[in-house]
Design an enzyme around this catalytic site. Structure first.
Site, short mmCIF file in Angstrom:
data_model
loop_
_atom_site.label_atom_id
_atom_site.label_comp_id
_atom_site.label_asym_id
_atom_site.label_seq_id
_atom_site.Cartn_x
_atom_site.Cartn_y
_atom_site.Cartn_z
N PHE A 151 0.80 -1.23 0.00
CA PHE A 151 0.00 0.00 0.00
C PHE A 151 0.83 1.27 0.00
O PHE A 151 0.33 2.34 -0.33
CB PHE A 151 -0.93 0.02 1.24
CG PHE A 151 -0.22 0.43 2.51
CD1 PHE A 151 -0.04 1.78 2.82
CD2 PHE A 151 0.28 -0.51 3.39
CE1 PHE A 151 0.63 2.16 3.97
CE2 PHE A 151 0.94 -0.13 4.56
CZ PHE A 151 1.12 1.21 4.84
N LYS A 175 -1.31 -6.67 -9.48
CA LYS A 175 -2.29 -6.79 -8.39
C LYS A 175 -1.94 -5.72 -7.36
O LYS A 175 -1.05 -5.90 -6.52
CB LYS A 175 -2.21 -8.19 -7.78
CG LYS A 175 -3.47 -8.69 -7.15
CD LYS A 175 -3.95 -7.92 -5.93
CE LYS A 175 -3.14 -8.15 -4.69
NZ LYS A 175 -3.45 -7.20 -3.60
N GLU A 178 -5.01 -3.92 -1.90
CA GLU A 178 -6.45 -3.71 -1.76
C GLU A 178 -6.74 -2.49 -0.89
O GLU A 178 -7.88 -2.06 -0.78
CB GLU A 178 -7.15 -4.97 -1.22
CG GLU A 178 -6.71 -5.44 0.16
CD GLU A 178 -5.46 -6.33 0.14
OE1 GLU A 178 -4.51 -6.02 -0.61
OE2 GLU A 178 -5.45 -7.33 0.89
N ARG A 179 -5.69 -1.93 -0.23
CA ARG A 179 -5.91 -0.72 0.57
C ARG A 179 -5.69 0.55 -0.25
O ARG A 179 -6.18 1.61 0.11
CB ARG A 179 -4.99 -0.73 1.80
CG ARG A 179 -5.51 -1.69 2.86
CD ARG A 179 -4.62 -1.71 4.07
NE ARG A 179 -3.49 -2.60 3.87
CZ ARG A 179 -2.49 -2.74 4.72
NH1 ARG A 179 -2.48 -2.04 5.82
NH2 ARG A 179 -1.51 -3.58 4.47
N SER A 228 5.26 -7.06 3.32
CA SER A 228 5.84 -7.36 4.63
C SER A 228 6.60 -8.70 4.59
O SER A 228 6.34 -9.55 3.72
CB SER A 228 4.73 -7.41 5.67
OG SER A 228 3.71 -8.28 5.23
N CYS A 283 9.76 1.48 3.43
CA CYS A 283 10.61 0.35 3.80
C CYS A 283 12.05 0.83 3.99
O CYS A 283 12.89 0.08 4.47
CB CYS A 283 10.55 -0.73 2.74
SG CYS A 283 11.21 -0.18 1.19
N GLU A 384 9.34 -4.26 12.95
CA GLU A 384 9.06 -3.13 12.05
C GLU A 384 7.79 -2.43 12.56
O GLU A 384 6.73 -3.04 12.64
CB GLU A 384 8.83 -3.65 10.62
CG GLU A 384 8.54 -2.52 9.64
CD GLU A 384 8.36 -3.02 8.21
OE1 GLU A 384 7.68 -4.04 8.00
OE2 GLU A 384 8.89 -2.35 7.30
P1 NAD Z 1 1.42 -6.71 2.93
O1 NAD Z 1 2.45 -7.77 3.04
O2 NAD Z 1 0.32 -6.70 3.92
O3 NAD Z 1 0.70 -6.75 1.49
C1 NAD Z 1 1.43 -6.73 0.29
C2 NAD Z 1 0.64 -7.46 -0.79
O4 NAD Z 1 0.50 -8.83 -0.43
C3 NAD Z 1 -0.77 -6.92 -1.01
O5 NAD Z 1 -1.01 -6.82 -2.39
C4 NAD Z 1 -1.67 -7.96 -0.35
O6 NAD Z 1 -2.90 -8.11 -1.02
C5 NAD Z 1 -0.86 -9.24 -0.48
N1 NAD Z 1 -1.05 -10.15 0.67
C6 NAD Z 1 -1.22 -9.78 1.96
N2 NAD Z 1 -1.32 -10.89 2.75
C7 NAD Z 1 -1.22 -11.96 1.92
C8 NAD Z 1 -1.26 -13.37 2.12
N3 NAD Z 1 -1.43 -13.89 3.33
N4 NAD Z 1 -1.13 -14.18 1.06
C9 NAD Z 1 -0.96 -13.66 -0.20
N5 NAD Z 1 -0.92 -12.34 -0.44
C10 NAD Z 1 -1.05 -11.49 0.60
O7 NAD Z 1 2.23 -5.32 2.94
P2 NAD Z 1 1.64 -3.84 3.10
O8 NAD Z 1 1.18 -3.65 4.51
O9 NAD Z 1 0.73 -3.53 1.98
O10 NAD Z 1 2.98 -2.99 2.87
C11 NAD Z 1 3.86 -2.64 3.88
C12 NAD Z 1 5.03 -3.60 3.97
O11 NAD Z 1 5.73 -3.63 2.73
C13 NAD Z 1 6.06 -3.19 5.01
O12 NAD Z 1 6.49 -4.33 5.69
C14 NAD Z 1 7.18 -2.59 4.18
O13 NAD Z 1 8.46 -2.63 4.78
C15 NAD Z 1 7.12 -3.45 2.97
N6 NAD Z 1 7.75 -2.81 1.82
C16 NAD Z 1 8.96 -3.30 1.42
C17 NAD Z 1 9.63 -2.68 0.37
C18 NAD Z 1 10.96 -3.19 -0.10
O14 NAD Z 1 11.41 -2.78 -1.15
N7 NAD Z 1 11.62 -4.08 0.63
C19 NAD Z 1 9.04 -1.58 -0.27
C20 NAD Z 1 7.79 -1.13 0.17
C21 NAD Z 1 7.15 -1.76 1.22
#
Ligand code: NAD
Length: 491
Positions: A151, A175, A178-179, A228, A283, A384
């Site tokens: 998101f 994809k 969803e937020r 994450s 991140c 985090e």
């Molecule tokens: P998230 O992991 O909750 O969601 C990311 C994506 O995964 C979304 O599209 C979601 O629909 C999907 N998803 C969520 N749970 C899932 C599951 N159980 N099975 C399959 N798909 C699933 O992350 P977020 O809260 O949207 O974003 C924040 C996180 O992203 C933080 O931890 C941040 O550090 C990380 N991030 C990392 C980088 C990097 O380059 N390393 C960059 C940006 C954000």
């Protein structure tokens, strides 16, 4: 222009998912619903993947020089709609308008870099590896690629992958989170104007079930994920088990070291931006500051003043320096983690929990928060927080500071602030993280560098952006050829 309901874009056509799972999209600054999203079903995933696979068969034969013409056009469409897309990012994500514009600029930069694919994706050629025999390598696209986004950078992160994937001849399904799905919907309104062959670039809205259907689909060949760490591990394992190539960028807990010889005024300003920019939902955000020696006193004073002065509010309002966090659940979680840090022994120097932001009483705001003496053995030192919370730790030598950095399970970013070249060299060499800043808070790397990440911040080998993306989205074919003279007709 508001988007009342975000849609899917498959095979060149807009459609609304038939799913009954529907989520509201909130403006986090005032808690008001301004759009809705349906979470696509496994059947809709199957339709999209089949359309993308069909398109791939033709698209891979299109010369790269022709494929990149669509990217040139996309760049100018994004420039023409720059402010309106940035505004959408601020509305659904909460970051300031300036931050949204910065994010979009990096997205466009990736489109620009991918226009160099005809050169970047060249193979290599060795003549006469034996008499009359040549050997060479060619790069070919892999097939249907999916991009699963978080998101926090709804406009930028899909572009770490998308332009490279299509320029190298693959078809793609994005994809979005969803937020924050509205930004990509608006960008796909521009993509719709490119007249790309149908099915080359598709978008499916959805949540975890949608993602899992993609990971299990036999026609999906490559998975690019950012999110994450827990989910990154799941994606990496499930996609790999199904024989796909996968790159999964995860979460972070980013440390910075402040030496007593650092230019304290400039360093504090940069560290403040790194910790509190995008309300700490980056991140690459600084979330631990480790002071060495006398920097304990000078830095603690300076960063506390900065945190107190930060102007917090709705990101479209003038002079606002920091917006809200993404959801009310996220706000509760962050405030809970601050409570836990206090239980583990930390003290609040600046406590930004539950502020009242005039005119935005229903927004999900937390003001900058500073925790002193964060317990290095506690849980929060390894957790985090993903909010505007900076933890301070204090040591006496650079060796102790580097040891603390390296004890972290994450390895996304680490920074050092100093005026001493030999400290800088030591730090750069010894620190275990993939993106390093010396006297700078690390911004997302320029598009012509990979977005490096180590340890629990990355699962895979090849990262997003630049030559890493080109390698990820192509498979090499090595050809050895013999053409004896006597087989060729003489004229
Ligand atoms: P998230 O992991 O909750 O969601 C990311 C994506 O995964 C979304 O599209 C979601 O629909 C999907 N998803 C969520 N749970 C899932 C599951 N159980 N099975 C399959 N798909 C699933 O992350 P977020 O809260 O949207 O974003 C924040 C996180 O992203 C933080 O931890 C941040 O550090 C990380 N991030 C990392 C980088 C990097 O380059 N390393 C960059 C940006 C954000």
């Amino acid at each position: 222009m508001p988007v009342e309901k975000v849609q899917n874009y498959v095979n060149g056509k807009w459609s609304t998912s038939s799913s009954e799972e529907v989520l509201d999209i909130f403006n986090p600054a005032n808690g008001e619903v301004f759009s809705r999203v349906n979470l696509s079903t496994a059947e809709e995933v199957d339709n999209a993947v089949r359309a993308a696979d069909k398109a791939f068969g033709r698209w891979k034969r299109v010369p790269a020089t022709d494929r990149i013409q669509y990217l040139f056009k996309l760049k100018y469409l994004l420039e023409d709609h720059f402010d309106s897309i940035a505004e959408t990012i601020t509305f659904e994500n909460g970051k300031t308008f300036q931050e949204s514009k910065g994010e979009l600029r990096r997205a466009i930069e990736n489109v620009e870099v991918a226009c160099g694919i005809p050169l970047m994706a060249q193979g290599g050629f060795s003549e006469d590896i034996a008499p009359g025999i040549d050997e060479f390598v060619i790069r070919q696209p892999v097939g249907v690629c999916v991009i699963i986004a978080p998101f926090n950078f709804p406009g930028m992160i899909p572009f770490w992958f998308l332009p490279y994937a299509i320029a190298t001849g693959n078809s793609v399904i994005v994809k979005p989170s969803e937020r924050t799905p509205v930004t990509m919907h608006k960008i796909f309104e521009l993509i719709d104007q490119l007249n790309l062959p149908q099915g080359v670039l598709n978008m499916l809205q959805g949540g975890p079930d949608t993602v899992n259907a993609m990971l299990d689909h036999p026609l999906v060949r490559a998975v690019s994920f950012v999110g994450s760490t827990g989910v990154a591990k799941h994606i990496y394992a499930r996609a790999a088990k199904n024989g796909k190539r996968v790159q999964a960028q995860g979460g972070a807990k980013n440390p910075i070291i402040v030496m007593p010889d650092a230019d304290m005024k400039t360093s504090t300003r940069i560290i403040g931006d790194s910790a509190f920019g995008c309300a700490g939902q980056r991140c690459l955000a600084a979330s631990l500051a480790i002071t060495v020696g006398e920097a304990r006193r000078t830095f603690t004073e300076a960063i506390s003043d900065l945190a107190n002065d930060r102007v917090v509010g709705f990101g479209m309002d003038q002079n606002v320096q920091m917006g809200p966090v993404i959801t009310t659940q996220s706000k509760n979680r962050i405030e809970g983690l601050v409570r836990q840090a206090i239980t583990e022994g930390a003290q609040t120097i600046i406590d930004g929990r539950n502020p009242r932001i005039e005119g935005y009483e229903h927004g999900y705001f937390i003001r900058p928060t500073i925790l002193d003496n964060l317990n290095p053995n506690g849980e929060i030192a390894q957790t985090e927080i993903f909010g505007p919370v900076l933890g301070l730790m204090h040591v006496n030598t650079i060796e102790d500071a580097i040891a603390l950095v390296n004890s972290n399970k994450y390895g996304n970013m680490a920074c050092l602030f100093t005026s001493n070249g030999s400290s800088a060299r030591k730090f750069r060499n010894e620190v275990e993280a993939g993106n390093i800043g010396i006297n700078i808070g690390v911004a997302a790397p320029m598009a012509f560098f990979p977005f490096s990440g180590w340890k629990d911040s990355f699962f895979g080998t090849l990262h997003g952006q630049s030559n890493h993306a080109v390698e990820f989205y192509t498979q090499t074919k090595v050809v050895v050829e013999r053409w004896p003279k006597e087989w060729s007709r003489k004229f």
